[in-house]
Design a protein around this motif. Sequence first.
Motif, PDB file in Angstrom:
ATOM      1  N   LEU A  29       0.845  -1.192   0.000  1.00  0.00           N
ATOM      2  CA  LEU A  29       0.000   0.000   0.000  1.00  0.00           C
ATOM      3  C   LEU A  29       0.883   1.246   0.000  1.00  0.00           C
ATOM      4  N   PRO A  30       0.379   2.360  -0.485  1.00  0.00           N
ATOM      5  CA  PRO A  30       1.193   3.584  -0.485  1.00  0.00           C
ATOM      6  C   PRO A  30       1.292   4.184   0.926  1.00  0.00           C
ATOM      7  N   LEU A  31       2.015   3.472   1.782  1.00  0.00           N
ATOM      8  CA  LEU A  31       2.178   3.890   3.169  1.00  0.00           C
ATOM      9  C   LEU A  31       3.649   3.788   3.558  1.00  0.00           C
ATOM     10  N   CYS A  32       4.156   4.803   4.237  1.00  0.00           N
ATOM     11  CA  CYS A  32       5.503   4.776   4.826  1.00  0.00           C
ATOM     12  C   CYS A  32       5.301   4.771   6.333  1.00  0.00           C
ATOM     13  N   PRO A  33       5.321   3.583   6.954  1.00  0.00           N
ATOM     14  CA  PRO A  33       4.997   3.474   8.376  1.00  0.00           C
ATOM     15  C   PRO A  33       5.848   4.323   9.302  1.00  0.00           C
ATOM     16  N   VAL A  34       7.070   4.652   8.922  1.00  0.00           N
ATOM     17  CA  VAL A  34       7.923   5.439   9.816  1.00  0.00           C
ATOM     18  C   VAL A  34       7.290   6.803  10.106  1.00  0.00           C
ATOM     19  N   TYR A  35       6.567   7.367   9.142  1.00  0.00           N
ATOM     20  CA  TYR A  35       5.893   8.648   9.367  1.00  0.00           C
ATOM     21  C   TYR A  35       4.742   8.485  10.353  1.00  0.00           C
ATOM     22  N   GLY A  36       3.936   7.463  10.164  1.00  0.00           N
ATOM     23  CA  GLY A  36       2.828   7.226  11.082  1.00  0.00           C
ATOM     24  C   GLY A  36       3.307   6.944  12.490  1.00  0.00           C
ATOM     25  N   LEU A  37       4.340   6.116  12.614  1.00  0.00           N
ATOM     26  CA  LEU A  37       4.892   5.809  13.932  1.00  0.00           C
ATOM     27  C   LEU A  37       5.511   7.047  14.576  1.00  0.00           C
ATOM     28  N   GLY A  38       6.167   7.867  13.772  1.00  0.00           N
ATOM     29  CA  GLY A  38       6.776   9.091  14.296  1.00  0.00           C
ATOM     30  C   GLY A  38       5.747  10.040  14.879  1.00  0.00           C
ATOM     31  N   VAL A  39       4.676  10.271  14.142  1.00  0.00           N
ATOM     32  CA  VAL A  39       3.635  11.182  14.644  1.00  0.00           C
ATOM     33  C   VAL A  39       2.940  10.585  15.862  1.00  0.00           C
ATOM     34  N   MET A  40       2.705   9.287  15.838  1.00  0.00           N
ATOM     35  CA  MET A  40       2.091   8.650  17.014  1.00  0.00           C
ATOM     36  C   MET A  40       2.968   8.824  18.250  1.00  0.00           C
ATOM     37  N   ALA A  41       4.281   8.680  18.079  1.00  0.00           N
ATOM     38  CA  ALA A  41       5.196   8.851  19.212  1.00  0.00           C
ATOM     39  C   ALA A  41       5.143  10.284  19.744  1.00  0.00           C
TER      40      ALA A  41
ATOM     41  N   VAL B 104      13.494  15.172  18.056  1.00  0.00           N
ATOM     42  CA  VAL B 104      14.170  14.141  18.855  1.00  0.00           C
ATOM     43  C   VAL B 104      13.413  12.817  18.796  1.00  0.00           C
ATOM     44  N   VAL B 105      12.126  12.863  19.085  1.00  0.00           N
ATOM     45  CA  VAL B 105      11.331  11.635  19.170  1.00  0.00           C
ATOM     46  C   VAL B 105      11.233  10.941  17.809  1.00  0.00           C
ATOM     47  N   THR B 106      10.978  11.683  16.755  1.00  0.00           N
ATOM     48  CA  THR B 106      10.847  11.048  15.445  1.00  0.00           C
ATOM     49  C   THR B 106      12.189  10.529  14.935  1.00  0.00           C
ATOM     50  N   THR B 107      13.273  11.175  15.315  1.00  0.00           N
ATOM     51  CA  THR B 107      14.596  10.663  14.939  1.00  0.00           C
ATOM     52  C   THR B 107      14.862   9.332  15.630  1.00  0.00           C
TER      53      THR B 107
ATOM     54  N   LEU C 278      16.106  17.721  11.582  1.00  0.00           N
ATOM     55  CA  LEU C 278      15.536  19.076  11.581  1.00  0.00           C
ATOM     56  C   LEU C 278      14.240  19.120  10.776  1.00  0.00           C
ATOM     57  N   ALA C 279      14.226  18.394   9.660  1.00  0.00           N
ATOM     58  CA  ALA C 279      12.996  18.325   8.851  1.00  0.00           C
ATOM     59  C   ALA C 279      11.873  17.661   9.645  1.00  0.00           C
ATOM     60  N   TRP C 280      12.208  16.601  10.398  1.00  0.00           N
ATOM     61  CA  TRP C 280      11.208  15.944  11.238  1.00  0.00           C
ATOM     62  C   TRP C 280      10.592  16.938  12.231  1.00  0.00           C
ATOM     63  N   GLY C 281      11.434  17.780  12.819  1.00  0.00           N
ATOM     64  CA  GLY C 281      10.923  18.766  13.774  1.00  0.00           C
ATOM     65  C   GLY C 281       9.921  19.702  13.131  1.00  0.00           C
ATOM     66  N   ALA C 282      10.255  20.199  11.941  1.00  0.00           N
ATOM     67  CA  ALA C 282       9.342  21.092  11.220  1.00  0.00           C
ATOM     68  C   ALA C 282       8.067  20.356  10.812  1.00  0.00           C
ATOM     69  N   LEU C 283       8.211  19.126  10.325  1.00  0.00           N
ATOM     70  CA  LEU C 283       7.043  18.353   9.881  1.00  0.00           C
ATOM     71  C   LEU C 283       6.098  18.038  11.036  1.00  0.00           C
ATOM     72  N   THR C 284       6.641  17.705  12.198  1.00  0.00           N
ATOM     73  CA  THR C 284       5.750  17.405  13.322  1.00  0.00           C
ATOM     74  C   THR C 284       5.013  18.659  13.791  1.00  0.00           C
ATOM     75  N   ALA C 285       5.679  19.805  13.728  1.00  0.00           N
ATOM     76  CA  ALA C 285       5.003  21.049  14.108  1.00  0.00           C
ATOM     77  C   ALA C 285       3.850  21.337  13.152  1.00  0.00           C
ATOM     78  N   VAL C 286       4.094  21.222  11.863  1.00  0.00           N
ATOM     79  CA  VAL C 286       3.038  21.437  10.867  1.00  0.00           C
ATOM     80  C   VAL C 286       1.905  20.434  11.080  1.00  0.00           C
ATOM     81  N   ALA C 287       2.274  19.181  11.290  1.00  0.00           N
ATOM     82  CA  ALA C 287       1.257  18.134  11.460  1.00  0.00           C
ATOM     83  C   ALA C 287       0.372  18.398  12.665  1.00  0.00           C
ATOM     84  N   LEU C 288       0.973  18.697  13.804  1.00  0.00           N
ATOM     85  CA  LEU C 288       0.167  18.845  15.016  1.00  0.00           C
ATOM     86  C   LEU C 288      -0.540  20.188  15.107  1.00  0.00           C
ATOM     87  N   TRP C 289       0.050  21.240  14.574  1.00  0.00           N
ATOM     88  CA  TRP C 289      -0.591  22.548  14.640  1.00  0.00           C
ATOM     89  C   TRP C 289      -1.659  22.739  13.576  1.00  0.00           C
ATOM     90  N   LEU C 290      -1.428  22.230  12.369  1.00  0.00           N
ATOM     91  CA  LEU C 290      -2.341  22.512  11.261  1.00  0.00           C
ATOM     92  C   LEU C 290      -3.207  21.337  10.820  1.00  0.00           C
TER      93      LEU C 290
END
Length: 173
Positions: free
Chosen positions: A40-52, A72-75, A113-125
Amino acid sequence: MAYWFWVFLFYSLAGCFLERAYAHRATGEEHPVRRCLLFLPLCPVYGLGVMAVLALPVSMRQGLWLPIAGAVVTTVVEFLYHWACEAWLGVKFWDYSGVPGNLQGRVCVPFSLAWGALTAVALWLIQPPLETLIARIPPVVTYLMLLVFTADVVCSVRILSVTHSVTALRGQT
């Protein structure tokens, strides 16, 4: 439980599209190779990162703490995910060895650093409207999607554990 499943699926899907867009931009390939575990078109590391990140205390998900904690957490999740795929399935989906500030080729400073920005966008928006959408998904849809996802995981893991080849998972020789 359904909430976490849908969060995982949504961000895994979004991560897959983000990976494809980044790979297309970085390599110029029309159809870049997916670097993920499933058919499936899924990259589980992204889902697991946001869940963490969502599992962190609320105080760590507010203000400027979010991008820092997110990085830190997603890394850590990315490192462990890469290690597990390599140790248990014998495959590497990515290799940051050539990137400055990498740790065993599994993680690197620029992507942290990209993970940090992506998690902020994900959780805020993204997360607030996503939660509203998830609340409206009927249980039967969740069960059907769980069945499809489970079948995908079983087939993908079986292929990778036997062949130790990402190209075999993609049906290539």
